[in-house]
Design a protein around this motif. Structure first.
Motif, PDB file in Angstrom:
ATOM      1  N   LEU A 257       0.817  -1.216   0.000  1.00 41.33           N
ATOM      2  CA  LEU A 257       0.000   0.000   0.000  1.00 41.33           C
ATOM      3  C   LEU A 257       0.852   1.268   0.000  1.00 41.33           C
ATOM      4  CD1 LEU A 257      -2.813  -0.937   2.535  1.00 41.33           C
ATOM      5  CD2 LEU A 257      -3.046  -0.586   0.075  1.00 41.33           C
ATOM      6  N   ILE A 258       1.921   1.246   0.777  1.00 36.05           N
ATOM      7  CA  ILE A 258       2.731   2.454   0.931  1.00 36.05           C
ATOM      8  C   ILE A 258       3.668   2.658  -0.250  1.00 36.05           C
ATOM      9  CG2 ILE A 258       4.552   3.502   2.330  1.00 36.05           C
ATOM     10  CD1 ILE A 258       3.277   2.228   4.776  1.00 36.05           C
ATOM     11  N   ARG A 259       4.278   1.593  -0.718  1.00 38.36           N
ATOM     12  CA  ARG A 259       5.297   1.712  -1.767  1.00 38.36           C
ATOM     13  C   ARG A 259       4.856   0.978  -3.033  1.00 38.36           C
ATOM     14  NH1 ARG A 259      10.999   2.165   0.809  1.00 38.36           N
ATOM     15  NH2 ARG A 259      10.440   3.213   2.744  1.00 38.36           N
ATOM     16  N   ARG A 260       3.862   1.509  -3.656  1.00 38.30           N
ATOM     17  CA  ARG A 260       3.318   0.874  -4.870  1.00 38.30           C
ATOM     18  C   ARG A 260       4.309   0.914  -6.034  1.00 38.30           C
ATOM     19  NH1 ARG A 260      -2.518   3.756  -4.689  1.00 38.30           N
ATOM     20  NH2 ARG A 260      -3.043   3.040  -2.615  1.00 38.30           N
ATOM     21  N   ASP A 261       5.174   1.914  -6.045  1.00 34.60           N
ATOM     22  CA  ASP A 261       6.069   2.094  -7.181  1.00 34.60           C
ATOM     23  C   ASP A 261       7.319   1.210  -7.114  1.00 34.60           C
ATOM     24  OD1 ASP A 261       6.880   3.475  -4.947  1.00 34.60           O
ATOM     25  OD2 ASP A 261       7.861   5.085  -6.079  1.00 34.60           O
ATOM     26  N   THR A 262       7.534   0.504  -6.016  1.00 28.50           N
ATOM     27  CA  THR A 262       8.709  -0.360  -5.903  1.00 28.50           C
ATOM     28  C   THR A 262       8.361  -1.793  -6.276  1.00 28.50           C
ATOM     29  OG1 THR A 262       8.298  -0.792  -3.568  1.00 28.50           O
ATOM     30  CG2 THR A 262       9.734   1.069  -4.094  1.00 28.50           C
ATOM     31  N   SER A 263       9.386  -2.605  -6.383  1.00 25.97           N
ATOM     32  CA  SER A 263       9.223  -3.996  -6.785  1.00 25.97           C
ATOM     33  C   SER A 263       8.596  -4.825  -5.658  1.00 25.97           C
ATOM     34  CB  SER A 263      10.602  -4.563  -7.123  1.00 25.97           C
ATOM     35  OG  SER A 263      10.543  -5.961  -7.254  1.00 25.97           O
ATOM     36  N   PRO A 264       7.746  -5.781  -6.005  1.00 26.81           N
ATOM     37  CA  PRO A 264       7.187  -6.680  -4.978  1.00 26.81           C
ATOM     38  C   PRO A 264       8.260  -7.477  -4.229  1.00 26.81           C
ATOM     39  CG  PRO A 264       5.902  -6.839  -6.978  1.00 26.81           C
ATOM     40  CD  PRO A 264       7.097  -5.989  -7.293  1.00 26.81           C
ATOM     41  N   VAL A 265       9.392  -7.712  -4.867  1.00 28.23           N
ATOM     42  CA  VAL A 265      10.488  -8.409  -4.194  1.00 28.23           C
ATOM     43  C   VAL A 265      10.971  -7.571  -3.009  1.00 28.23           C
ATOM     44  CG1 VAL A 265      12.854  -9.263  -4.469  1.00 28.23           C
ATOM     45  CG2 VAL A 265      11.173  -9.618  -6.288  1.00 28.23           C
ATOM     46  N   LEU A 266      11.028  -6.265  -3.191  1.00 30.33           N
ATOM     47  CA  LEU A 266      11.437  -5.373  -2.110  1.00 30.33           C
ATOM     48  C   LEU A 266      10.425  -5.408  -0.966  1.00 30.33           C
ATOM     49  CD1 LEU A 266      13.640  -3.404  -1.300  1.00 30.33           C
ATOM     50  CD2 LEU A 266      12.310  -1.584  -2.340  1.00 30.33           C
ATOM     51  N   TRP A 267       9.135  -5.522  -1.292  1.00 28.96           N
ATOM     52  CA  TRP A 267       8.108  -5.632  -0.248  1.00 28.96           C
ATOM     53  C   TRP A 267       8.367  -6.878   0.598  1.00 28.96           C
ATOM     54  CZ3 TRP A 267       3.368  -5.456  -4.001  1.00 28.96           C
ATOM     55  CH2 TRP A 267       3.306  -4.202  -4.625  1.00 28.96           C
ATOM     56  N   VAL A 268       8.642  -7.980  -0.076  1.00 31.28           N
ATOM     57  CA  VAL A 268       8.853  -9.252   0.612  1.00 31.28           C
ATOM     58  C   VAL A 268      10.123  -9.192   1.462  1.00 31.28           C
ATOM     59  CG1 VAL A 268       9.350 -11.715   0.244  1.00 31.28           C
ATOM     60  CG2 VAL A 268       7.560 -10.590  -1.086  1.00 31.28           C
ATOM     61  N   VAL A 269      11.200  -8.632   0.919  1.00 31.80           N
ATOM     62  CA  VAL A 269      12.462  -8.557   1.656  1.00 31.80           C
ATOM     63  C   VAL A 269      12.307  -7.670   2.894  1.00 31.80           C
ATOM     64  CG1 VAL A 269      14.841  -7.698   1.534  1.00 31.80           C
ATOM     65  CG2 VAL A 269      13.911  -9.084  -0.323  1.00 31.80           C
ATOM     66  N   GLN A 270      11.706  -6.493   2.732  1.00 26.36           N
ATOM     67  CA  GLN A 270      11.518  -5.601   3.873  1.00 26.36           C
ATOM     68  C   GLN A 270      10.603  -6.225   4.919  1.00 26.36           C
ATOM     69  OE1 GLN A 270      10.183  -2.048   1.875  1.00 26.36           O
ATOM     70  NE2 GLN A 270      12.237  -1.147   1.943  1.00 26.36           N
ATOM     71  N   SER A 271       9.556  -6.887   4.475  1.00 27.42           N
ATOM     72  CA  SER A 271       8.650  -7.539   5.411  1.00 27.42           C
ATOM     73  C   SER A 271       9.350  -8.687   6.124  1.00 27.42           C
ATOM     74  CB  SER A 271       7.413  -8.044   4.669  1.00 27.42           C
ATOM     75  OG  SER A 271       6.512  -8.604   5.571  1.00 27.42           O
ATOM     76  N   ALA A 272      10.209  -9.421   5.428  1.00 26.18           N
ATOM     77  CA  ALA A 272      10.958 -10.504   6.064  1.00 26.18           C
ATOM     78  C   ALA A 272      11.905  -9.960   7.132  1.00 26.18           C
ATOM     79  CB  ALA A 272      11.734 -11.291   5.015  1.00 26.18           C
ATOM     80  N   LEU A 273      12.542  -8.824   6.864  1.00 28.47           N
ATOM     81  CA  LEU A 273      13.432  -8.221   7.856  1.00 28.47           C
ATOM     82  C   LEU A 273      12.656  -7.774   9.098  1.00 28.47           C
ATOM     83  CD1 LEU A 273      15.839  -6.132   5.599  1.00 28.47           C
ATOM     84  CD2 LEU A 273      16.403  -8.128   6.983  1.00 28.47           C
ATOM     85  N   ILE A 274      11.525  -7.114   8.878  1.00 27.17           N
ATOM     86  CA  ILE A 274      10.693  -6.675   9.998  1.00 27.17           C
ATOM     87  C   ILE A 274      10.192  -7.884  10.790  1.00 27.17           C
ATOM     88  CG2 ILE A 274       8.503  -5.550  10.594  1.00 27.17           C
ATOM     89  CD1 ILE A 274      10.692  -3.591   9.827  1.00 27.17           C
ATOM     90  N   THR A 275       9.789  -8.933  10.084  1.00 28.90           N
ATOM     91  CA  THR A 275       9.306 -10.146  10.737  1.00 28.90           C
ATOM     92  C   THR A 275      10.407 -10.783  11.575  1.00 28.90           C
ATOM     93  OG1 THR A 275       7.722 -10.528   8.956  1.00 28.90           O
ATOM     94  CG2 THR A 275       8.272 -12.412  10.354  1.00 28.90           C
ATOM     95  N   ALA A 276      11.617 -10.843  11.033  1.00 25.54           N
ATOM     96  CA  ALA A 276      12.737 -11.434  11.775  1.00 25.54           C
ATOM     97  C   ALA A 276      13.017 -10.640  13.048  1.00 25.54           C
ATOM     98  CB  ALA A 276      13.984 -11.485  10.899  1.00 25.54           C
ATOM     99  N   MET A 277      13.003  -9.322  12.963  1.00 29.90           N
ATOM    100  CA  MET A 277      13.244  -8.506  14.158  1.00 29.90           C
ATOM    101  C   MET A 277      12.123  -8.685  15.182  1.00 29.90           C
ATOM    102  SD  MET A 277      15.019  -4.994  12.792  1.00 29.90           S
ATOM    103  CE  MET A 277      13.665  -4.505  11.764  1.00 29.90           C
ATOM    104  N   ALA A 278      10.878  -8.702  14.714  1.00 31.62           N
ATOM    105  CA  ALA A 278       9.740  -8.862  15.625  1.00 31.62           C
ATOM    106  C   ALA A 278       9.750 -10.239  16.285  1.00 31.62           C
ATOM    107  CB  ALA A 278       8.433  -8.641  14.866  1.00 31.62           C
TER     108      ALA A 278
END
Length: 175
Positions: free
Chosen positions: A29-50
């Motif tokens: 929703l926030i970063r529509r203009d970026t690649s979906p791979v980047l969404w997955v990588v950023q979400s994986a990093l946040i998930t790992a920290m959480a």
């Protein structure tokens, strides 16, 4: 709904899946203009920290109470429902857990006014920026959301402290 709540209470894997899926959705929703791979990588990093933070918190609570993650989840459920256990071992574990969590909340309460003040300053700063740039909608939404979040934090803290104090008194009264 109760089954989902119980699974999320007990399973770190289920919590990680929920965090990951929500993270991908928010990044989409926030970063529509970026690649979906980047969404997955950023979400994986946040998930790992959480998940790391949750695992450390669970381990600390388990050590304090002398039980495993399932036991902690069951004791927390009993605290929420104001159910005082009859078994002496479970009562002792609950007493240790209540003391540890209540102490952590009381220690964290010293910093709460500073955190709330910082959030208020950020909201006011964004409102001022919105007024100066002429775009007031997003800063206003953020400020209202910040105020609502701060009120929710205060309400949840007060409720949790009241529950833990009640449980401590009930355990001391029956013991």
């Amino acid at each position: 709904m109760r089954t989902l709540k119980a699974v999320l209470d007990r399973s770190l894997t289920a919590q990680a899946i929920v965090i990951f899926v929500l993270g991908v959705g928010v990044y989409a929703l926030i970063r529509r203009d970026t690649s979906p791979v980047l969404w997955v990588v950023q979400s994986a990093l946040i998930t790992a920290m959480a998940v790391g933070a949750i695992a450390v918190q669970r381990r600390r609570a388990g050590r304090a109470a002398g039980t495993d993650a399932r036991g902690i989840a069951e004791l927390n459920r009993k605290i929420r429902h104001r159910d005082v256990p009859r078994d002496p071992r479970e009562r002792a574990a609950m007493g240790r857990l209540v003391a540890e969590q209540l102490g952590r909340m009381e220690r964290g309460g010293r910093w709460l006014p500073y955190w709330l003040g910082c959030m208020g300053l950020i909201a006011v700063g964004l409102l001022v920026l919105g007024i100066t740039t002429g775009s007031l909608v997003y800063p206003l939404v953020f400020a209202v959301g910040t105020v609502a979040f701060c009120c929710w934090v205060m309400w949840m803290r007060r409720r949790a402290m009241e529950l833990h104090r009640h449980m401590r008194a009930a355990l001391e009264g029956q013991g």
